[in-house]
Scaffold this motif. Structure first.
Motif, PDB file in Angstrom:
ATOM      1  N   SER A 117      34.292  37.135  31.504  1.00 14.23           N
ATOM      2  CA  SER A 117      35.367  37.786  32.260  1.00 14.23           C
ATOM      3  C   SER A 117      35.841  36.902  33.413  1.00 14.23           C
ATOM      4  N   ASN A 118      34.928  36.159  34.022  1.00  7.69           N
ATOM      5  CA  ASN A 118      35.329  35.210  35.071  1.00  7.69           C
ATOM      6  C   ASN A 118      36.252  34.134  34.519  1.00  7.69           C
ATOM      7  N   LEU A 119      35.945  33.645  33.335  1.00  5.81           N
ATOM      8  CA  LEU A 119      36.790  32.625  32.717  1.00  5.81           C
ATOM      9  C   LEU A 119      38.195  33.161  32.465  1.00  5.81           C
ATOM     10  N   ALA A 120      38.290  34.392  31.997  1.00 11.31           N
ATOM     11  CA  ALA A 120      39.609  34.991  31.761  1.00 11.31           C
ATOM     12  C   ALA A 120      40.361  35.190  33.075  1.00 11.31           C
ATOM     13  N   LEU A 121      39.655  35.628  34.112  1.00  9.76           N
ATOM     14  CA  LEU A 121      40.306  35.815  35.413  1.00  9.76           C
ATOM     15  C   LEU A 121      40.867  34.502  35.953  1.00  9.76           C
ATOM     16  N   VAL A 122      40.084  33.452  35.866  1.00  8.57           N
ATOM     17  CA  VAL A 122      40.532  32.152  36.373  1.00  8.57           C
ATOM     18  C   VAL A 122      41.671  31.599  35.521  1.00  8.57           C
ATOM     19  N   ALA A 123      41.609  31.810  34.213  1.00  9.67           N
ATOM     20  CA  ALA A 123      42.679  31.318  33.339  1.00  9.67           C
ATOM     21  C   ALA A 123      44.004  32.013  33.643  1.00  9.67           C
ATOM     22  N   PHE A 124      43.962  33.324  33.823  1.00  8.57           N
ATOM     23  CA  PHE A 124      45.201  34.041  34.134  1.00  8.57           C
ATOM     24  C   PHE A 124      45.704  33.712  35.534  1.00  8.57           C
ATOM     25  N   ALA A 125      44.793  33.472  36.461  1.00  3.51           N
ATOM     26  CA  ALA A 125      45.219  33.080  37.807  1.00  3.51           C
ATOM     27  C   ALA A 125      45.906  31.722  37.779  1.00  3.51           C
ATOM     28  N   ARG A 126      45.390  30.831  36.962  1.00  2.69           N
ATOM     29  CA  ARG A 126      46.019  29.514  36.863  1.00  2.69           C
ATOM     30  C   ARG A 126      47.390  29.605  36.200  1.00  2.69           C
ATOM     31  N   GLN A 127      47.517  30.494  35.228  1.00  4.43           N
ATOM     32  CA  GLN A 127      48.799  30.657  34.555  1.00  4.43           C
ATOM     33  C   GLN A 127      49.868  31.158  35.521  1.00  4.43           C
ATOM     34  N   HIS A 128      49.488  32.079  36.390  1.00  7.58           N
ATOM     35  CA  HIS A 128      50.458  32.650  37.321  1.00  7.58           C
ATOM     36  C   HIS A 128      50.580  31.848  38.613  1.00  7.58           C
ATOM     37  N   GLY A 129      49.718  30.879  38.812  1.00  9.63           N
ATOM     38  CA  GLY A 129      49.831  30.002  39.963  1.00  9.63           C
ATOM     39  C   GLY A 129      49.381  30.609  41.278  1.00  9.63           C
ATOM     40  N   ASN A 130      48.504  31.601  41.234  1.00  7.91           N
ATOM     41  CA  ASN A 130      47.987  32.160  42.480  1.00  7.91           C
ATOM     42  C   ASN A 130      46.459  32.135  42.464  1.00  7.91           C
ATOM     43  N   LEU A 131      45.872  32.495  43.574  1.00  6.05           N
ATOM     44  CA  LEU A 131      44.421  32.413  43.707  1.00  6.05           C
ATOM     45  C   LEU A 131      43.721  33.759  43.565  1.00  6.05           C
ATOM     46  N   ASP A 132      44.443  34.807  43.239  1.00  9.02           N
ATOM     47  CA  ASP A 132      43.835  36.135  43.185  1.00  9.02           C
ATOM     48  C   ASP A 132      42.721  36.224  42.145  1.00  9.02           C
ATOM     49  N   GLY A 133      42.935  35.667  40.978  1.00 12.46           N
ATOM     50  CA  GLY A 133      41.915  35.704  39.932  1.00 12.46           C
ATOM     51  C   GLY A 133      40.697  34.881  40.290  1.00 12.46           C
ATOM     52  N   GLN A 134      40.917  33.772  40.970  1.00 13.55           N
ATOM     53  CA  GLN A 134      39.786  32.940  41.372  1.00 13.55           C
ATOM     54  C   GLN A 134      38.968  33.615  42.462  1.00 13.55           C
ATOM     55  N   ILE A 135      39.636  34.319  43.352  1.00 12.23           N
ATOM     56  CA  ILE A 135      38.919  35.056  44.390  1.00 12.23           C
ATOM     57  C   ILE A 135      38.129  36.202  43.765  1.00 12.23           C
ATOM     58  N   ALA A 136      38.727  36.892  42.810  1.00 12.01           N
ATOM     59  CA  ALA A 136      38.020  37.973  42.120  1.00 12.01           C
ATOM     60  C   ALA A 136      36.818  37.427  41.356  1.00 12.01           C
ATOM     61  N   ALA A 137      36.977  36.271  40.714  1.00 17.29           N
ATOM     62  CA  ALA A 137      35.862  35.657  39.991  1.00 17.29           C
ATOM     63  C   ALA A 137      34.741  35.274  40.952  1.00 17.29           C
ATOM     64  N   PHE A 138      35.107  34.815  42.144  1.00 18.73           N
ATOM     65  CA  PHE A 138      34.087  34.481  43.140  1.00 18.73           C
ATOM     66  C   PHE A 138      33.292  35.722  43.535  1.00 18.73           C
ATOM     67  N   PHE A 139      33.974  36.835  43.756  1.00 17.40           N
ATOM     68  CA  PHE A 139      33.268  38.062  44.124  1.00 17.40           C
ATOM     69  C   PHE A 139      32.418  38.587  42.970  1.00 17.40           C
ATOM     70  N   VAL A 140      32.876  38.412  41.746  1.00 17.63           N
ATOM     71  CA  VAL A 140      32.061  38.805  40.590  1.00 17.63           C
ATOM     72  C   VAL A 140      30.792  37.965  40.543  1.00 17.63           C
ATOM     73  N   MET A 141      30.897  36.673  40.857  1.00 24.14           N
ATOM     74  CA  MET A 141      29.704  35.821  40.874  1.00 24.14           C
ATOM     75  C   MET A 141      28.738  36.225  41.977  1.00 24.14           C
ATOM     76  N   VAL A 142      29.259  36.660  43.123  1.00 19.82           N
ATOM     77  CA  VAL A 142      28.396  37.110  44.216  1.00 19.82           C
ATOM     78  C   VAL A 142      27.649  38.376  43.810  1.00 19.82           C
ATOM     79  N   VAL A 143      28.352  39.311  43.199  1.00 22.38           N
ATOM     80  CA  VAL A 143      27.707  40.545  42.744  1.00 22.38           C
ATOM     81  C   VAL A 143      26.714  40.241  41.623  1.00 22.38           C
ATOM     82  N   ALA A 144      27.042  39.298  40.757  1.00 24.09           N
ATOM     83  CA  ALA A 144      26.133  38.923  39.672  1.00 24.09           C
ATOM     84  C   ALA A 144      24.854  38.296  40.220  1.00 24.09           C
ATOM     85  N   ALA A 145      24.965  37.548  41.304  1.00 22.01           N
ATOM     86  CA  ALA A 145      23.765  36.963  41.910  1.00 22.01           C
ATOM     87  C   ALA A 145      22.848  38.057  42.454  1.00 22.01           C
TER      88      ALA A 145
END
Length: 99
Positions: free
Chosen positions: A41-69
């Motif tokens: 799911s993190n990979l999909a979030l980052v891929a869609f964020a890159r497609q749209h040119g914003n950082l929202d998906g990357q920030i969400a992926a970062f928070f998912v990684m924090v919760v996963a830790a």
């Protein structure tokens, strides 16, 4: 590479994780499959964020990684408790912790 390749890879990884959760009985393997699903799911979030040119998906992926830790810490503690009491890491033994 275009976004389609990343989304397909994310779907494949998520499917492998789902199959692992449904088929395996070892708690550690199930735990790793759940982590694989989170990473997909993190990979999909980052891929869609890159497609749209914003950082929202990357920030969400970062928070998912924090919760996963945090999930890793709690999950491994529970698995170790099951293993110490039952000498097995089977998910069937998890229901016996309440006794």
């Amino acid at each position: 590479m275009n976004v389609t390749a990343y989304v397909v890879l994310s779907g494949i990884l998520f499917t492998i994780g789902c199959v692992g959760v449904l088929i395996r009985r070892n708690a550690i393997v199930v735990f790793m499959c759940v982590e694989l699903m989170l990473n997909a799911s993190n990979l999909a979030l980052v891929a869609f964020a890159r497609q749209h040119g914003n950082l929202d998906g990357q920030i969400a992926a970062f928070f998912v990684m924090v919760v996963a830790a945090a999930e890793v810490v709690v999950g491994l503690a529970i698995i170790m408790t099951i293993f110490r009491t039952r000498r097995s890491a089977s998910v069937d033994d998890a229901s016996l912790l309440k006794y």
